[in-house]
Design a protein around this motif. Structure first.
Motif, mmCIF file in Angstrom:
data_model
loop_
_atom_site.group_PDB
_atom_site.id
_atom_site.type_symbol
_atom_site.label_atom_id
_atom_site.label_comp_id
_atom_site.label_asym_id
_atom_site.label_seq_id
_atom_site.Cartn_x
_atom_site.Cartn_y
_atom_site.Cartn_z
ATOM 1 N N VAL A 263 -0.226 59.558 42.422
ATOM 2 C CA VAL A 263 -1.340 59.561 43.080
ATOM 3 C C VAL A 263 -1.899 57.985 42.335
ATOM 4 C CG1 VAL A 263 -3.611 59.878 44.325
ATOM 5 C CG2 VAL A 263 -0.990 61.274 45.172
ATOM 6 N N VAL A 264 -2.135 58.637 41.343
ATOM 7 C CA VAL A 264 -3.073 57.852 40.510
ATOM 8 C C VAL A 264 -1.936 56.356 40.219
ATOM 9 C CG1 VAL A 264 -3.789 57.401 38.463
ATOM 10 C CG2 VAL A 264 -4.011 59.893 39.102
ATOM 11 N N SER A 265 -0.666 56.519 40.312
ATOM 12 C CA SER A 265 -0.123 55.274 39.941
ATOM 13 C C SER A 265 0.096 54.081 41.493
ATOM 14 C CB SER A 265 1.485 55.345 39.671
ATOM 15 O OG SER A 265 2.065 54.495 39.225
ATOM 16 N N ALA B 95 6.579 63.251 30.738
ATOM 17 C CA ALA B 95 6.590 63.255 32.108
ATOM 18 C C ALA B 95 5.610 62.679 33.040
ATOM 19 C CB ALA B 95 7.597 64.866 32.308
ATOM 20 N N VAL B 96 4.886 62.982 33.346
ATOM 21 C CA VAL B 96 3.312 62.141 33.142
ATOM 22 C C VAL B 96 3.924 60.883 33.905
ATOM 23 C CG1 VAL B 96 1.204 61.448 34.355
ATOM 24 C CG2 VAL B 96 2.225 64.128 34.361
ATOM 25 N N LEU B 97 3.989 60.106 32.029
ATOM 26 C CA LEU B 97 3.690 58.857 31.974
ATOM 27 C C LEU B 97 4.885 57.985 32.967
ATOM 28 C CD1 LEU B 97 2.638 58.409 28.502
ATOM 29 C CD2 LEU B 97 1.513 57.980 30.749
ATOM 30 N N PHE C 79 7.285 57.352 48.545
ATOM 31 C CA PHE C 79 6.826 56.708 46.226
ATOM 32 C C PHE C 79 6.583 58.733 46.272
ATOM 33 C CE2 PHE C 79 5.708 52.373 47.926
ATOM 34 C CZ PHE C 79 6.709 51.966 47.187
ATOM 35 N N LEU C 80 5.507 58.791 46.643
ATOM 36 C CA LEU C 80 5.267 60.075 46.069
ATOM 37 C C LEU C 80 6.099 61.086 46.102
ATOM 38 C CD1 LEU C 80 1.756 60.844 48.774
ATOM 39 C CD2 LEU C 80 2.164 60.046 46.324
ATOM 40 N N LEU C 81 7.225 61.070 46.774
ATOM 41 C CA LEU C 81 8.498 62.093 47.491
ATOM 42 C C LEU C 81 9.726 61.326 45.946
ATOM 43 C CD1 LEU C 81 8.421 62.685 51.668
ATOM 44 C CD2 LEU C 81 7.464 64.230 49.329
ATOM 45 N N ARG D 238 5.876 52.580 39.540
ATOM 46 C CA ARG D 238 5.873 51.287 38.983
ATOM 47 C C ARG D 238 6.385 50.080 39.136
ATOM 48 N NH1 ARG D 238 3.309 48.806 33.099
ATOM 49 N NH2 ARG D 238 4.803 49.384 33.533
ATOM 50 N N MET D 239 7.759 50.544 38.681
ATOM 51 C CA MET D 239 8.883 49.797 38.872
ATOM 52 C C MET D 239 9.292 49.727 40.584
ATOM 53 S SD MET D 239 11.178 51.072 35.598
ATOM 54 C CE MET D 239 12.594 49.508 36.348
ATOM 55 N N SER D 240 9.332 51.227 41.504
ATOM 56 C CA SER D 240 9.737 50.879 42.080
ATOM 57 C C SER D 240 8.581 50.743 43.230
ATOM 58 C CB SER D 240 9.305 52.442 42.944
ATOM 59 O OG SER D 240 10.506 53.370 42.106
ATOM 60 N N VAL D 241 7.794 50.163 43.389
ATOM 61 C CA VAL D 241 6.719 49.010 44.052
ATOM 62 C C VAL D 241 6.447 47.302 43.506
ATOM 63 C CG1 VAL D 241 5.033 48.976 43.863
ATOM 64 C CG2 VAL D 241 4.301 51.135 44.272
ATOM 65 N N ALA D 242 6.985 47.217 42.043
ATOM 66 C CA ALA D 242 7.684 45.920 42.293
ATOM 67 C C ALA D 242 8.659 45.656 42.296
ATOM 68 C CB ALA D 242 7.592 45.665 41.020
#
Length: 305
Positions: free
Chosen positions: A296-298, A193-195, A229-231, A202-206
């Motif tokens: 946060v890490v991503s 789930a974390v991955l 993104f966090l939410l 990552r896809m949202s940022v892209a």
């Protein structure tokens, strides 16, 4: 205005990556279901041990006319043999082991026997003389049960000495192993789930690099840019936690309450749907915490703001 914008961005991000979001929800729901199962099973184990410790841990059954053990070769236990057990339980030698004890007479034993087998024809064939006198001992420490059992085992007039903790030990071991298995699967599923959350972020940022660049140019703060993104991940994880709570409710209602309780009894099976009052918030908090930490890490890796 900002809150409305952030909400709009969350919904947009969820819709753009709907397939990944559904995957996150499903994996989170399954993993948290295993976590909740492990928590409830561990509570069941602790409740069972507490019940066994509070109740009579060691029971001494005196010889009855039907006993066949070597210590009952003389027939039913005599008054002197029964008194010798009383004296031993109240004596100095066992004082550090025995916290208290109760004695069940033949009349009381017959009454309990007839209640347990009410409606059975053979129950009426037994009389008080057929029942054994028994002593139900509560120990100062459950670990001392073996010493007490060995003290009375084979004593003249004593038919059997039972240790409840030993009787239920295999069942408790199965629950312990099942708990470890459920938690092990939960850890693997939580990692998945974390991955998935990280991949979704990552896809949202892209997909929103142009929007992010515009927000940077107009002076948007780091928190304002990162918040949607966090939410997003948190919302997906919370939905998964709610589904997990629903699955646990179904299991408790139809498997535990509908099958195990009628089969084993309420004294043994103590968990129920009311335990979701404390279990569900833990699952929701755990799902949200793991999702936000992964996000946060991503974000630190893929979104340099």
């Amino acid at each position: 205005m900002r809150a409305r914008f952030i909400l709009s961005e969350i919904l947009t991000g969820l819709w753009r990556n709907i397939a990944m979001v559904i995957s996150v929800v499903i994996v989170t729901a399954v993993s948290l279901t295993f976590v909740g199962t492990g928590l409830l099973m561990q509570k069941q184990i602790m409740d069972m041990k507490a019940t066994l410790v509070e109740q009579s841990q060691v029971t001494i059954y005196m010889c009855s006319p039907h006993s066949t053990t070597a210590s009952c070769a003389g027939g039913a236990a005599t008054d002197a043999q029964v008194q010798s057990v009383r004296d031993a339980l109240e004596g100095e030698e066992l004082s550090r082991y025995v916290a208290s004890y109760t004695e069940r007479s033949q009349a009381e034993a017959l009454k309990i026997y007839q209640e347990q087998f009410a409606g059975e024809g053979f129950a009426a064939d037994f009389t008080e003389e057929d029942m054994p006198v028994s002593f139900h001992i509560t120990l100062s420490s459950a670990e001392d049960s073996r010493a007490v059992v060995q003290f009375f085992q084979g004593r003249d007039g004593v038919d059997e000495v039972t240790d409840l903790l030993s009787v239920f030990a295999p069942f408790i071991d199965v629950l312990n192993q099942s708990t470890l298995f459920a938690l092990g699967l939960a850890v693997l599923m939580l990692i998945a789930a974390v991955l998935l959350v990280a991949t979704t972020i990552r896809m949202s940022v892209a997909n929103r690099r142009r929007e992010i660049a515009i927000m940077r140019l107009v002076g948007a703060s780091n928190v304002f840019i990162r918040a949607p993104f966090l939410l997003e991940g948190a919302v997906a994880a919370i939905i998964g936690a709610l589904i997990a709570s629903g699955l646990l409710w179904l299991g408790l209602e139809y498997i535990v309450q509908g099958w195990l309780v009628p089969t084993l009894g309420k004294q043994i099976v103590s968990v129920g749907t009311f335990d979701l009052i404390w279990a569900a918030p833990i699952l929701i908090a755990l799902g949200a915490a793991l999702s936000i930490s992964s996000s946060v890490v991503s974000l630190n890796r893929y979104l340099k703001v």
